[in-house]
Write an enzyme that holds these catalytic residues in place. Structure first.
Site, PDB file in Angstrom:
ATOM      1  N   GLY A  28       0.819  -1.207   0.000  1.00 59.10           N
ATOM      2  CA  GLY A  28       0.000   0.000   0.000  1.00 59.10           C
ATOM      3  C   GLY A  28       0.850   1.252   0.000  1.00 59.10           C
ATOM      4  O   GLY A  28       2.018   1.224  -0.383  1.00 59.10           O
ATOM      5  N   HIS A  34       4.454   2.366  -8.010  1.00 55.28           N
ATOM      6  CA  HIS A  34       3.468   1.281  -8.068  1.00 55.28           C
ATOM      7  C   HIS A  34       2.583   1.432  -9.308  1.00 55.28           C
ATOM      8  O   HIS A  34       2.226   0.440  -9.948  1.00 55.28           O
ATOM      9  CB  HIS A  34       2.573   1.297  -6.818  1.00 55.28           C
ATOM     10  N   ASP A 148      13.755  -2.215  -5.353  1.00 58.25           N
ATOM     11  CA  ASP A 148      14.099  -3.256  -4.372  1.00 58.25           C
ATOM     12  C   ASP A 148      14.829  -4.365  -5.135  1.00 58.25           C
ATOM     13  O   ASP A 148      14.289  -5.457  -5.346  1.00 58.25           O
ATOM     14  CB  ASP A 148      12.831  -3.767  -3.687  1.00 58.25           C
TER      15      ASP A 148
HETATM   16  O1  PAF Z   1       8.125  -4.604  -1.883  1.00 55.16           O
HETATM   17  C1  PAF Z   1       7.144  -4.684  -1.104  1.00 55.16           C
HETATM   18  O2  PAF Z   1       6.284  -3.816  -1.051  1.00 55.16           O
HETATM   19  C2  PAF Z   1       7.027  -5.911  -0.200  1.00 55.16           C
HETATM   20  O3  PAF Z   1       8.274  -6.350   0.222  1.00 55.16           O
HETATM   21  C3  PAF Z   1       6.235  -7.057  -0.842  1.00 55.16           C
HETATM   22  C4  PAF Z   1       6.929  -7.628  -2.067  1.00 55.16           C
HETATM   23  C5  PAF Z   1       4.842  -6.574  -1.230  1.00 55.16           C
HETATM   24  C6  PAF Z   1       6.073  -8.199   0.179  1.00 55.16           C
HETATM   25  O4  PAF Z   1       5.419  -7.770   1.322  1.00 55.16           O
END
Ligand code: PAF
Length: 270
Positions: A28, A34, A148
């Site tokens: 979120g 995103h 990430d």
């Molecule tokens: O990157 C993230 O937001 C989190 O590490 C994930 C992949 C949703 C796992 O909780």
């Protein structure tokens, strides 16, 4: 958009999904990074499934689980805008009905470095929830951000080693015009800290052009006393030892006040 919270609702929505199913997993506090994942999924798959779950398992005691931003209404608005078909928003009780799971994914030795070294247990928590969400959503393809970078590599390794029939695709980092990599944690930064945080992307850019990349990057951090460097490393694209030339990756993590930020870039060594 179908918003579902329980396993039963998700199973029904998944059963009705048509064509190629893409999943985008998030915690979120959605931002343009995103949105880029969701838009890529929208362009490449028939059904786009978003998960929103702040996973307690990947936060160590004393980390920011309690204050992690929870902005469900705004997240669902962004998801609608991006053309998401199904949004799965489970509670911890739905994800972990028996409480914290006794059996967890062992991320192996690759998790002993970088993020895993600074955040012991982090990748056990990430891979465990990603694995569970893969089982629940049964996607054909999954999109994760390159911001990430180690996480993306660990998820790819899990999919390979567990023979999961899922195509994992990385999506490039989205940045503010001044270079700051988008992160849900950027909203913790006070204005002066946000300015200081620019040293991460600046150090990566300067290092990428320098004959001694790591020394150049570390020297750049020394110009910003508000920021405490955790690591600044040069690796090969798979996070192995740095190559003599060719494609490589620069990765960094640093504390800006109480906020830990990460960033990385691709680099071509001459
Ligand atoms: O990157 C993230 O937001 C989190 O590490 C994930 C992949 C949703 C796992 O909780």
């Amino acid at each position: 958009m179908n918003v579902v919270e329980t396993r039963e609702q998700l199973a029904a929505a998944r059963a009705a999904a048509r064509g190629t199913v893409a999943v985008v997993m998030t915690m979120g506090a959605l931002h343009e990074g995103h949105a880029a994942l969701l838009r890529t999924a929208r362009a490449e798959a028939d059904t786009v499934l978003l998960t929103i779950f702040v996973n307690p398992l990947q936060f160590a005691p004393g980390e920011d689980f309690d204050r992690y931003p929870r902005t469900l209404e705004a997240d669902l608005a962004l998801a609608r805008e991006a053309g998401v078909d199904i949004a799965f928003t489970p509670t911890p009780q739905v994800m972990y009905p028996q409480g914290p799971p006794a059996v967890r994914v062992d991320p192996g030795p690759a998790a002993d470095q970088l993020e895993g070294a600074s955040r012991p247990g982090f990748f056990h928590g990430v891979l465990t929830v990603v694995n569970k969400l893969f089982q629940l959503t049964r996607p054909d393809v999954a999109y994760f951000g390159e911001k990430d970078y180690q996480q993306l590599g660990m998820i790819r390794a899990m999919v390979r080693d567990f023979d999961l029939p899922i195509d994992v695709r990385g999506v490039p980092t989205v940045r503010e015009p001044d270079g700051l990599a988008l992160s849900s944690r950027n909203r913790y930064l006070a204005p002066a800290e946000r300015q200081a945080a620019l040293v991460l992307s600046r150090a990566l850019r300067k290092a990428a052009q320098a004959p001694e990349p790591v020394a150049a990057g570390v020297a750049e951090f020394a110009t910003e006393p508000q920021v405490k460097l955790d690591y600044f490393v040069l690796t090969d694209p798979m996070l192995g030892p740095a190559p003599a030339h060719g494609p490589a990756r620069l990765l960094t993590a640093a504390w800006v006040g109480g906020t830990r930020l990460i960033d990385n870039i691709e680099v071509q060594l001459p």
